[in-house]
Design an enzyme around this catalytic site. Structure first.
Site, PDB file in Angstrom:
ATOM      1  N   HIS A 287      -4.389  -9.550  -4.143  1.00 56.00           N
ATOM      2  CA  HIS A 287      -5.649  -9.275  -3.452  1.00 56.00           C
ATOM      3  C   HIS A 287      -6.754  -8.822  -4.396  1.00 56.00           C
ATOM      4  O   HIS A 287      -7.759  -8.258  -3.957  1.00 56.00           O
ATOM      5  CB  HIS A 287      -5.423  -8.239  -2.339  1.00 56.00           C
ATOM      6  CG  HIS A 287      -4.524  -8.732  -1.260  1.00 56.00           C
ATOM      7  ND1 HIS A 287      -3.814  -7.899  -0.410  1.00 56.00           N
ATOM      8  CD2 HIS A 287      -4.186  -9.995  -0.874  1.00 56.00           C
ATOM      9  CE1 HIS A 287      -3.099  -8.621   0.432  1.00 56.00           C
ATOM     10  NE2 HIS A 287      -3.308  -9.890   0.164  1.00 56.00           N
TER      11      HIS A 287
ATOM     12  N   ILE B   4      -5.016  -3.117  -4.711  1.00 49.94           N
ATOM     13  CA  ILE B   4      -6.188  -3.392  -5.545  1.00 49.94           C
ATOM     14  C   ILE B   4      -6.516  -2.213  -6.454  1.00 49.94           C
ATOM     15  O   ILE B   4      -7.533  -2.215  -7.131  1.00 49.94           O
ATOM     16  CB  ILE B   4      -7.421  -3.738  -4.667  1.00 49.94           C
ATOM     17  CG1 ILE B   4      -7.786  -2.552  -3.760  1.00 49.94           C
ATOM     18  CG2 ILE B   4      -7.162  -4.997  -3.853  1.00 49.94           C
ATOM     19  CD1 ILE B   4      -9.094  -2.730  -3.006  1.00 49.94           C
ATOM     20  N   ASP B   5      -5.635  -1.209  -6.472  1.00 51.04           N
ATOM     21  CA  ASP B   5      -5.932   0.043  -7.170  1.00 51.04           C
ATOM     22  C   ASP B   5      -5.648   0.025  -8.667  1.00 51.04           C
ATOM     23  O   ASP B   5      -6.007   0.955  -9.392  1.00 51.04           O
ATOM     24  CB  ASP B   5      -5.178   1.211  -6.532  1.00 51.04           C
ATOM     25  CG  ASP B   5      -3.680   0.944  -6.403  1.00 51.04           C
ATOM     26  OD1 ASP B   5      -3.063   0.480  -7.386  1.00 51.04           O
ATOM     27  OD2 ASP B   5      -3.128   1.198  -5.315  1.00 51.04           O
TER      28      ASP B   5
ATOM     29  N   ASN C 164      10.896   0.656   2.773  1.00 53.81           N
ATOM     30  CA  ASN C 164       9.677   0.916   3.528  1.00 53.81           C
ATOM     31  C   ASN C 164       9.918   2.050   4.508  1.00 53.81           C
ATOM     32  O   ASN C 164      11.050   2.270   4.946  1.00 53.81           O
ATOM     33  CB  ASN C 164       9.238  -0.348   4.288  1.00 53.81           C
ATOM     34  CG  ASN C 164       7.780  -0.295   4.709  1.00 53.81           C
ATOM     35  OD1 ASN C 164       6.899   0.037   3.915  1.00 53.81           O
ATOM     36  ND2 ASN C 164       7.513  -0.609   5.965  1.00 53.81           N
TER      37      ASN C 164
ATOM     38  N   GLN D 216       0.098  -6.282  -3.579  1.00 52.29           N
ATOM     39  CA  GLN D 216      -1.002  -6.462  -2.627  1.00 52.29           C
ATOM     40  C   GLN D 216      -2.084  -5.417  -2.868  1.00 52.29           C
ATOM     41  O   GLN D 216      -3.138  -5.463  -2.243  1.00 52.29           O
ATOM     42  CB  GLN D 216      -0.470  -6.323  -1.197  1.00 52.29           C
ATOM     43  CG  GLN D 216       0.497  -7.420  -0.782  1.00 52.29           C
ATOM     44  CD  GLN D 216       1.107  -7.154   0.590  1.00 52.29           C
ATOM     45  OE1 GLN D 216       1.788  -6.166   0.794  1.00 52.29           O
ATOM     46  NE2 GLN D 216       0.857  -8.039   1.528  1.00 52.29           N
TER      47      GLN D 216
ATOM     48  N   ARG E  54      -2.260   0.649   7.578  1.00 48.79           N
ATOM     49  CA  ARG E  54      -1.799   0.500   8.940  1.00 48.79           C
ATOM     50  C   ARG E  54      -0.982   1.662   9.515  1.00 48.79           C
ATOM     51  O   ARG E  54      -0.617   1.632  10.675  1.00 48.79           O
ATOM     52  CB  ARG E  54      -0.996  -0.811   9.067  1.00 48.79           C
ATOM     53  CG  ARG E  54      -1.893  -2.028   8.974  1.00 48.79           C
ATOM     54  CD  ARG E  54      -1.129  -3.331   9.072  1.00 48.79           C
ATOM     55  NE  ARG E  54      -2.055  -4.441   9.227  1.00 48.79           N
ATOM     56  CZ  ARG E  54      -2.788  -4.954   8.252  1.00 48.79           C
ATOM     57  NH1 ARG E  54      -2.693  -4.465   7.038  1.00 48.79           N
ATOM     58  NH2 ARG E  54      -3.623  -5.947   8.480  1.00 48.79           N
TER      59      ARG E  54
ATOM     60  N   ALA F  38       0.805  -1.223   0.000  1.00 51.05           N
ATOM     61  CA  ALA F  38       0.000   0.000   0.000  1.00 51.05           C
ATOM     62  C   ALA F  38       0.834   1.268   0.000  1.00 51.05           C
ATOM     63  O   ALA F  38       0.422   2.291  -0.561  1.00 51.05           O
ATOM     64  CB  ALA F  38      -0.940  -0.006   1.209  1.00 51.05           C
TER      65      ALA F  38
END
Length: 238
Positions: free
Chosen positions: A120, A104-105, A212, A102, A35, A23
């Site tokens: 996902h 979904i965009d 990250n 991961q 998160r 994300a």
């Protein structure tokens, strides 16, 4: 040699790179992650977001699910950022073999990457739960309440909810790609969501790079760890 130079050297010397994105890669496009302190899971809703995004909640509270889905997961107007664009360039060079995401965009595909495995699922694919007729994302996001099929049944996004299994074909392809690549670049994920995060343990190549904002539990086995804002990294890569 600083860390960005080290990353560039790794890329230059690699012939089979796989990019694993989470994300955090899409936050530069204005899409909230889950998160972080400003993420979706730390916002206050009538129900916890992790509950809303579950198979059980979708089945029992479909209308509430779609209120959240339309409000928070509509990224149709979002555009690819510097990271997505760099991955297209890397693919065209022949070095990048695949992107496993991961997210979904759909931004990797929107940018022009051709071999994208969406662990996902994606907001861009939606199907009737009864007759399986396809509906596009615009139909779902423009529906007033629960999007319904011509047959009268509910249209569901092809996104993997909590309590659902990952697509087996996508998972198998991801396992093969990660186990065969010489460099795995992991970016924008805390690597806490299973089974997706467990894929990193299958890497047997030379360079594991983790980019990250915060530390991850895989940092101790990585060849290179960069904790910095993505725009400060990718604008220097060639």
């Amino acid at each position: 040699m600083n860390k960005i130079e080290e990353l560039q050297k790794i890329i230059n010397e690699s012939n089979n790179i796989v990019f694993f994105s989470g994300a955090g890669v899409s936050t530069l496009s204005g899409i909230k992650d889950f998160r972080s302190k400003d993420g979706l899971y730390n916002m206050k809703y009538k129900f916890p977001p992790e509950l809303i995004l579950s198979k059980e909640f979708f089945n029992r509270n479909t209308s509430e699910f779609y209120k959240f889905y339309r409000d928070k997961l509509n990224c149709l107007d979002s555009n690819p950022n510097i990271i997505h664009k760099y991955m297209v360039k890397l693919e065209k060079s022949g070095k990048l073999k695949a992107i496993i995401t991961q997210n979904i965009d759909g931004l990797h595909t929107k940018a022009g990457s051709t071999n994208v495995l969406e662990l996902h699922g994606t907001i861009y694919k939606n199907h009737c739960i009864k007759c399986h007729k396809f509906y596009d994302a615009e139909y779902v996001f423009n529906s007033k309440d629960i999007p319904l099929c011509e047959c009268g049944s509910i249209v569901k996004p092809d996104v993997v909810l909590y309590g659902e299994m990952l697509n087996e074909d996508v998972l198998d392809q991801s396992i093969k790609l990660i186990s065969e690549c010489d460099t795995l670049i992991v970016a924008g994920t805390s690597l806490t969501v299973e089974p997706a995060s467990g894929l990193v343990r299958l890497f047997r190549g030379k360079n594991l790079v983790i980019i990250n904002r915060d530390a991850t539990s895989y940092d101790n086995i990585a060849s290179l760890v960069i904790n910095d804002e993505f725009k400060n990294i990718f604008k220097y890569l060639k």
